[in-house]
Design an enzyme around this catalytic site. Structure first.
Site, PDB file in Angstrom:
ATOM      1  N   ASP A  17       0.827  -1.212   0.000  1.00  0.00           N
ATOM      2  CA  ASP A  17       0.000   0.000   0.000  1.00  0.00           C
ATOM      3  C   ASP A  17       0.862   1.262   0.000  1.00  0.00           C
ATOM      4  OD1 ASP A  17      -2.357   1.387  -0.031  1.00  0.00           O
ATOM      5  OD2 ASP A  17      -2.750   1.183   2.121  1.00  0.00           O
ATOM      6  N   ASN A  65     -11.008  -2.584  -5.267  1.00  0.00           N
ATOM      7  CA  ASN A  65     -10.256  -1.648  -6.107  1.00  0.00           C
ATOM      8  C   ASN A  65     -10.910  -1.399  -7.470  1.00  0.00           C
ATOM      9  OD1 ASN A  65      -7.026  -2.809  -4.859  1.00  0.00           O
ATOM     10  ND2 ASN A  65      -8.178  -1.017  -4.224  1.00  0.00           N
TER      11      ASN A  65
END
Ligand code: IPE
Ligand code: IPE
Ligand code: MG
Length: 242
Positions: A17, A65
């Site tokens: 991330d 996502n």
């Protein structure tokens, strides 16, 4: 005394991330962050090989996502396709098996084909890199429950035969052991729907470092932190046994 035999994790899973924030810091578009992040992936594969980590699972794209702007999603898919074909030779040379977990039916047919091809050409290698693509822990469990339900309906499985082992073997990579260590970069303290079943007794390591900046020193620090942990699995240490 710590158990020295337990010091190198057999399976590391990573929540990669911080690509977007890295790009913003550099005054670049988000996709530049993902591109830089894909180079980190290559490097991290090398650190794992050197350290003797047999399984590396990488959270590359979650089911959630898909809700990102279409240009970012398209860019990420493109980057993935290029990454896979560009590194196929390197995977073979370094003897690394590539596998994919997640709902691959969500991916474009051309990416599905490319992934299947590389999975096949690397299938005999022992060291494994498992990419989680269009993956979420809940979605994986839903698909596992469907498989089991259809076996029950067809009469090949009695409801009483459903146990933890059957659920575990109905997941996407049934032969892969649970992750010993889960690392998340970028300073967020959450799982974001990653490996929900498999993380029951994983150790967690969180670092503020953004994924494109995650280097060998950070990897070593994570491994040292893991080595200092005591894994009890709900039991007690031998010396505390009365
Ligand atoms: C991780 O980086 C990569 C993916 C989720 C595909 P992000 O894109 O989430 O980066 P941040 O969290 O916005 O910085
Ligand atoms: C988790 O990161 C998914 C991946 C690393 C692929 P996100 O950036 O999507 O997670 P949230 O939205 O911060 O929880
Ligand atoms: Mg993020």
């Amino acid at each position: 005394m710590r158990d020295v035999t337990n010091r190198v994790p057999q399976h590391i899973a990573m929540i990669m991330d911080g690509n977007g924030r890295w790009a913003r810091q550099q005054g670049k578009p988000r996709l530049a962050g993902h591109e830089a992040g894909s180079e980190t992936v290559r490097q991290v594969m090398g650190y794992c090989r050197k350290a003797g980590v047999r399984y590396l699972t990488l959270y590359a794209f979650s089911t959630e996502n898909w809700s990102r702007p279409p240009e970012e999603v398209a860019g990420l898919m493109q980057l993935l396709t290029v990454f896979i074909s560009k590194y196929e030779a390197e995977l073979i040379e370094k003897q690394v098996r590539l596998r994919v977990i997640g709902n691959r039916a969500d991916l474009s047919l051309s990416l599905q084909k490319e992934l299947a091809r590389v999975e096949q050409s690397t299938q005999h290698f022992e060291q494994q890199v498992i990419i989680a693509l269009s993956y979420s822990g809940r979605n994986e469990l839903v698909r596992a429950v469907r498989k089991i339900a259809s076996a029950v309906r067809s009469g090949s499985c009695e409801p009483e035969a459903i146990d933890e082992a059957l659920i575990a073997t109905s997941l996407d990579a049934p032969d892969v052991p649970d992750p010993d260590l889960i690392i998340r970069t970028s300073g967020e303290f959450r799982l974001s729907n990653f490996l929900l079943w498999q993380c029951a007794y994983s150790e967690f390591y969180f670092t503020p470092v953004l994924w494109p900046d995650f280097g060998e020193a950070d990897f070593k620090t994570a491994l040292e932190a893991y080595a200092a942990r005591e894994r009890r699995y709900g039991g007690v240490k031998k010396e505390d046994f009365v």
